[in-house]
Motif scaffolding. Structure first.
Motif, PDB file in Angstrom:
ATOM      1  N   ILE A  32     -45.010  10.749  25.880  1.00 16.23           N
ATOM      2  CA  ILE A  32     -43.933  11.039  26.827  1.00 16.23           C
ATOM      3  C   ILE A  32     -44.314  12.269  27.653  1.00 16.23           C
ATOM      4  O   ILE A  32     -44.746  13.282  27.114  1.00 16.23           O
ATOM      5  CB  ILE A  32     -42.603  11.290  26.090  1.00 16.23           C
ATOM      6  CG1 ILE A  32     -42.180  10.032  25.324  1.00 16.23           C
ATOM      7  CG2 ILE A  32     -41.517  11.722  27.072  1.00 16.23           C
ATOM      8  CD1 ILE A  32     -41.918   8.823  26.182  1.00 16.23           C
ATOM      9  N   ARG A  33     -44.156  12.177  28.969  1.00 16.54           N
ATOM     10  CA  ARG A  33     -44.504  13.279  29.859  1.00 16.54           C
ATOM     11  C   ARG A  33     -43.276  13.902  30.521  1.00 16.54           C
ATOM     12  O   ARG A  33     -43.329  15.053  30.987  1.00 16.54           O
ATOM     13  CB  ARG A  33     -45.483  12.790  30.933  1.00 16.54           C
ATOM     14  CG  ARG A  33     -46.831  12.421  30.340  1.00 16.54           C
ATOM     15  CD  ARG A  33     -47.714  11.661  31.297  1.00 16.54           C
ATOM     16  NE  ARG A  33     -47.924  12.361  32.555  1.00 16.54           N
ATOM     17  CZ  ARG A  33     -48.606  11.843  33.578  1.00 16.54           C
ATOM     18  NH1 ARG A  33     -49.134  10.640  33.486  1.00 16.54           N
ATOM     19  NH2 ARG A  33     -48.761  12.540  34.694  1.00 16.54           N
ATOM     20  N   ALA A  34     -42.183  13.142  30.593  1.00 15.95           N
ATOM     21  CA  ALA A  34     -40.962  13.666  31.218  1.00 15.95           C
ATOM     22  C   ALA A  34     -39.749  13.037  30.549  1.00 15.95           C
ATOM     23  O   ALA A  34     -39.825  11.922  30.007  1.00 15.95           O
ATOM     24  CB  ALA A  34     -40.948  13.384  32.712  1.00 15.95           C
ATOM     25  N   LEU A  35     -38.643  13.778  30.564  1.00 11.79           N
ATOM     26  CA  LEU A  35     -37.385  13.293  30.014  1.00 11.79           C
ATOM     27  C   LEU A  35     -36.309  13.471  31.065  1.00 11.79           C
ATOM     28  O   LEU A  35     -36.301  14.467  31.793  1.00 11.79           O
ATOM     29  CB  LEU A  35     -36.996  14.051  28.745  1.00 11.79           C
ATOM     30  CG  LEU A  35     -38.033  14.086  27.622  1.00 11.79           C
ATOM     31  CD1 LEU A  35     -38.812  15.403  27.670  1.00 11.79           C
ATOM     32  CD2 LEU A  35     -37.363  13.948  26.269  1.00 11.79           C
ATOM     33  N   ILE A  36     -35.387  12.520  31.140  1.00 16.22           N
ATOM     34  CA  ILE A  36     -34.285  12.588  32.099  1.00 16.22           C
ATOM     35  C   ILE A  36     -32.976  12.438  31.336  1.00 16.22           C
ATOM     36  O   ILE A  36     -32.807  11.495  30.557  1.00 16.22           O
ATOM     37  CB  ILE A  36     -34.392  11.484  33.160  1.00 16.22           C
ATOM     38  CG1 ILE A  36     -35.689  11.640  33.967  1.00 16.22           C
ATOM     39  CG2 ILE A  36     -33.182  11.506  34.089  1.00 16.22           C
ATOM     40  CD1 ILE A  36     -35.955  10.495  34.936  1.00 16.22           C
TER      41      ILE A  36
END
Length: 207
Positions: free
Chosen positions: A99-103
């Motif tokens: 995972i590189r980004a979370l929203i």
């Protein structure tokens, strides 16, 4: 600009013990935790450290186990993600999984800070925008997003850009790939000068 596949986790108040259960926190190496990310939700049986996950029973209903989300690099979730204990292992597990980004509409404060320390980008968006993204993920074609950190926007492929906020220093650190150690090493000359002066002024401390 690379477009990244989004995987949904439609749950609020996901705590760090759910992200990486306590029995797997046996190391401080930052790696090796991805196989046990969301362990109690990803598998139908109980897991233990060092266990061969290929022999375990994956939960077919959990999004990270579904073929349509294989290789996802963005996690879309709900309010207060990362609450609970302050364990940095939660960020390590997400990063190690890929995972590189979370929203999400919001993140727990300590977890939010731990993300930046480990090269993860947590993006806070209005609840209505997050719901729109969940609706897009539910389509048979799924959802891919382009993230432009410099411009502070995300863009669904073929859609309009959505702005997000980020603290300037945290943005700079992500863009330059700096963690706390790298920032400290950047001050190495000043640190050496401080030690030289202190040794001359208080030599008894160094005997």
């Amino acid at each position: 600009m690379e477009d990244l596949l989004v995987v949904p986790l439609d749950r609020a108040n996901v705590d760090t013990d759910a992200i990486i259960p306590k029995q797997f926190m046996k190391s401080v190496k930052r790696t090796g935790f991805g196989v046990n990310l969301f362990d109690e939700w990803r598998y139908l049986d109980h897991g233990e450290p060092g266990q061969d996950v290929s022999s375990r029973q994956p939960n077919p209903d959990f999004p990270l186990n579904q073929a349509r989300f294989a290789g996802a690099r963005i996690l879309l979730t709900r309010d207060n993600f990362g609450c609970g204990s302050s364990r940095e292992h939660a960020a390590w597990a997400l990063s190690d999984f890929g995972i590189r980004a979370l929203i999400a509409p919001s993140f727990a404060d300590i977890f939010y800070g731990n993300c930046f320390k480990n090269g993860l980008l947590p993006i806070r968006l209005d609840e209505r925008v997050v719901q729109d993204l969940f609706d897009l993920v539910a389509r048979p074609s799924g959802l891919r997003l382009e993230i432009d950190l410099e411009a502070q926007t995300i863009r669904p492929v073929g859609g309009d850009a959505l702005p997000f906020g980020i603290e300037p220093e945290r943005k700079r650190r992500l863009l330059k790939g700096l963690d706390d150690v790298a920032l400290t090493l950047g001050q190495a000359d000043l640190i050496r000068e401080y030690e030289r002066v202190r040794r001359a002024r208080e030599p008894w401390l160094f005997n």
